[in-house]
Design an enzyme around this catalytic site. Structure first.
Site, PDB file in Angstrom:
ATOM      1  N   TYR A 197       0.817  -1.215   0.000  1.00  0.00           N
ATOM      2  CA  TYR A 197       0.000   0.000   0.000  1.00  0.00           C
ATOM      3  C   TYR A 197       0.859   1.277   0.000  1.00  0.00           C
ATOM      4  O   TYR A 197       1.872   1.342   0.708  1.00  0.00           O
ATOM      5  CB  TYR A 197      -0.955   0.008   1.219  1.00  0.00           C
ATOM      6  N   SER A 248      -4.210  13.438   7.218  1.00  0.00           N
ATOM      7  CA  SER A 248      -4.568  12.696   6.003  1.00  0.00           C
ATOM      8  C   SER A 248      -6.081  12.689   5.803  1.00  0.00           C
ATOM      9  O   SER A 248      -6.840  12.570   6.768  1.00  0.00           O
ATOM     10  CB  SER A 248      -4.093  11.253   6.140  1.00  0.00           C
ATOM     11  N   ARG A 364      -7.519   5.346  -3.871  1.00  0.00           N
ATOM     12  CA  ARG A 364      -6.605   6.420  -4.269  1.00  0.00           C
ATOM     13  C   ARG A 364      -6.460   6.528  -5.777  1.00  0.00           C
ATOM     14  O   ARG A 364      -6.663   5.557  -6.509  1.00  0.00           O
ATOM     15  CB  ARG A 364      -5.206   6.133  -3.691  1.00  0.00           C
TER      16      ARG A 364
HETATM   17  C1  OXD Z   1      -1.600  10.202   3.770  1.00  0.00           C
HETATM   18  C2  OXD Z   1      -1.295  10.288   2.331  1.00  0.00           C
HETATM   19  O1  OXD Z   1      -2.011   9.133   4.234  1.00  0.00           O
HETATM   20  O2  OXD Z   1      -0.985  11.403   1.891  1.00  0.00           O
HETATM   21  O3  OXD Z   1      -1.433  11.221   4.462  1.00  0.00           O
HETATM   22  O4  OXD Z   1      -1.335   9.275   1.632  1.00  0.00           O
HETATM   23 MN    MN Z   2      -0.597  12.886   3.449  1.00  0.00          MN
END
Ligand code: OXD
Ligand code: MN
Length: 580
Positions: A197, A248, A364
């Site tokens: 991941y 995040s 994502r």
């Molecule tokens: C996070 C990212 O988890 O930017 O902060 O992926």
């Molecule tokens: Mn991040």
């Protein structure tokens, strides 16, 4: 393959230890990317999405047990435990090497070992830093190609400088019981095992550009931060830059690509970065920022033409999607996308409404920053862009005002250090729990927070031209659970107040927690937010704040004698003002 002896010996030693079948030195070319994609399509690691609606877009489904960062398995392995601090999990470096090296033994049997030289930051920037990631995952290579300046040019820079961060990664068998993300800041090295991941496996990102870089930054006198960098152009064509830290999945990518609302003709926003910011003091005493990354690894759910048209348009081609759902005609689909119906969920199973989300909440997109319609023409500037304001933020349903300004740098550092936010799906664990997340760096600071705050405070002695510091909260909710502030493009109104404050123009009231906008100082013309709601968003609830200050005091106590006395005194001053 390289004239750098340390690098060639390290690659040979890792290849022996992991018993890799083949070694491939990545040149970073488009042809290499196409070959990797072809190979992954053949093995099923990637699936092609609808070629007409989403040309060159691919879907990767990760192991269902491997969908987020794993903070409980992430370690800082400094020689002294106190250097890692209470904010990090710590392991003795020798014990950590022994534990993880045993897992790497033979782990690449039957696999190709890829060597990825990369540069974090514009390739010709003196502020950029290089690294080499060794991995057995072609998915990681493809993502690193998008997220960093990878390949030949980076290798040349490494050969010239002789210094690089070493990152060793293997997906192993993806067993969560055999998963560790280990950092050895004194050795400038990272070892990550058992996860494919993003934040655990793309080692240039969180592991290098934040955890290792924050350590390096302290010893070299700069700052490595979990911040977006955005340029705001006013109708007079003046551009000012702000850097903003949010935990995040709290809208950093959306803010970085904000589209001004119809009421703001003549305004324009330019994205320099959406996640990480390296800031150095310039000769002029200002802080200058670069984005070490070259792409975005953004949260997909919620992206639509209304929330973030730039992102929506940018991910319609040449994008890798991870853990989204798909429609009957093979288009990617996620919650918050207004069109289409999912037929297959993120695990690849038939989607049944009422049976959970179709796309994973932490699904994502990986995409080159150059595809962003608001990509700043200054994003590649070797010396970076000058920062006028630093903004800290969090996701707080209650109490925290829409925006407030620090009295001065020291107070600003306290505001950042005391920040808290509700947890999100970006990391494994419970979602929606308020936790302290100083400077949005809780999962990413590679050393003791007390030392980190001291480092922040030290800038005050080095310059009188530092940016002003602010705090924002887009996430206040009413009793019905609805957001009080519309957010997204309308956040420009708050950014305007911030920039006007930097120019000494906008009106503010002094309160115990800092300066809040005076009545009417945040422009609400053409906005469907009542004066009463604005008052709710911009008042200080003394009782709740007193409890918040107590929670901060308790939290800071955990840092013992290393805790900077200046911050404690500043907190005490706030407490005294609240009690008046
Ligand atoms: C996070 C990212 O988890 O930017 O902060 O992926
Ligand atoms: Mn991040």
């Amino acid at each position: 393959m390289t004239s750098n002896k340390t690098l060639s010996q390290w690659v040979a030693q890792v290849a022996r230890h992991t018993q890799a079948d083949k070694v491939h030195w990545c040149d970073g070319s488009d042809a290499e990317y196409r070959d990797l994609v072809k190979g992954m399509l053949a093995t099923g690691m990637l699936a092609e999405l609808n070629r007409t609606t989403h040309p060159n877009c691919y879907l990767h489904r990760s192991d269902p047990q491997d969908v987020a960062r794993v903070e409980h398995l992430t370690f800082i392995c400094s020689r002294s435990r106190d250097d890692a601090g209470p904010n990090n999990h710590w392991m003795d470096p020798a014990a950590a090497h022994a534990k993880i090296d045993a897992l790497f033994a033979g782990s690449m049997r039957g696999r190709t070992l890829y060597v990825i030289p990369y540069c974090m930051g514009p390739i010709d920037s003196p502020l950029a830093r290089c690294g080499v990631e060794i991995t057995d995952s072609p998915y990681v290579v493809a993502n690193m190609k998008i997220m960093t300046r990878m390949g030949k040019a980076a290798l040349q820079r490494i050969e010239k400088e002789g210094k690089f961060v070493k990152g060793l990664h293997s997906t192993g068998d993806l067993n969560p019981e055999r998963r560790f993300i280990m950092h050895f800041p004194e050795e400038l090295s990272i070892k990550s095992f058992g996860s494919g991941y993003g934040g655990n496996a793309l080692l240039g990102k969180k592991c290098h550009a934040l955890r290792i870089a924050s350590w390096q930054a302290r010893s070299e006198g700069w700052l490595a931060e979990h911040m977006l960098i955005v340029g705001i152009q006013n109708p007079q064509d003046e551009i000012r830059y702000v850097a903003a830290a949010f935990p995040s999945a709290c809208g950093k990518t959306n803010l970085a690509m904000l589209i001004p609302p119809a009421s703001h003709q003549g305004w324009k926003v330019w994205t320099v970065g959406d996640d990480i910011c390296w800031m150095h003091l310039g000769e002029d005493g200002r802080l200058w920022a670069i984005n070490p990354e070259a792409g975005y690894f953004g949260v997909v759910p919620g992206t639509n033409p209304k929330t973030n048209k730039n992102a929506f348009d940018m991910i319609r081609h040449d994008t890798i999607f991870t853990n989204v759902a798909v429609t009957a005609d093979n288009q990617p689909w996620w919650e918050g996308l207004k069109d289409g119906t999912p037929v297959t969920d993120w695990k690849g199973e038939p989607y049944k409404p009422g049976n959970g989300k179709a796309a994973h909440p932490n699904s994502r997109f990986t995409v080159s920053a150059k595809q962003n319609p608001s990509y700043s023409p200054h994003a590649e500037d070797a010396h970076g862009v000058p920062i006028s304001a630093i903004i800290f933020g969090g996701r707080r349903a209650e109490m925290t005002p829409l925006v407030y300004e620090a009295r001065d740098w020291t107070h600003g550092v306290l505001i950042g250090a005391g920040a808290a936010s509700e947890t999100t799906a970006a990391a494994t664990g419970q979602v929606g729990v308020v936790r302290r997340d100083p400077m949005a760096m809780k999962p990413f600071c590679g050393y003791n927070f007390a030392d980190y705050w001291n480092h922040w405070l030290s800038f005050n002695k080095r310059s009188s031209k530092l940016p002003k510091i602010f705090h924002v909260n887009w996430f206040r909710q009413g009793p019905d659970g609805k957001f009080l502030w519309p957010g997204f493009g309308e956040n420009l109104r708050v950014l305007r107040w911030i920039l006007d404050r930097c120019d000494g123009k906008a009106q503010a009231l002094s309160t115990p927690i800092g300066f809040l906008p005076a009545d009417g100082a945040v422009d609400t013309h053409d906005l469907d937010v009542s004066a009463e709601t604005m008052r709710t968003l911009l008042t200080v609830d003394r009782e709740k704040w007193q409890a918040e200050i107590r929670a901060m005091q308790e939290y800071f106590q955990g840092y013992g004698p290393r805790m900077p006395a200046k911050l404690l005194a500043e907190l005490q001053a706030t407490q005294t003002a609240l009690a008046k």
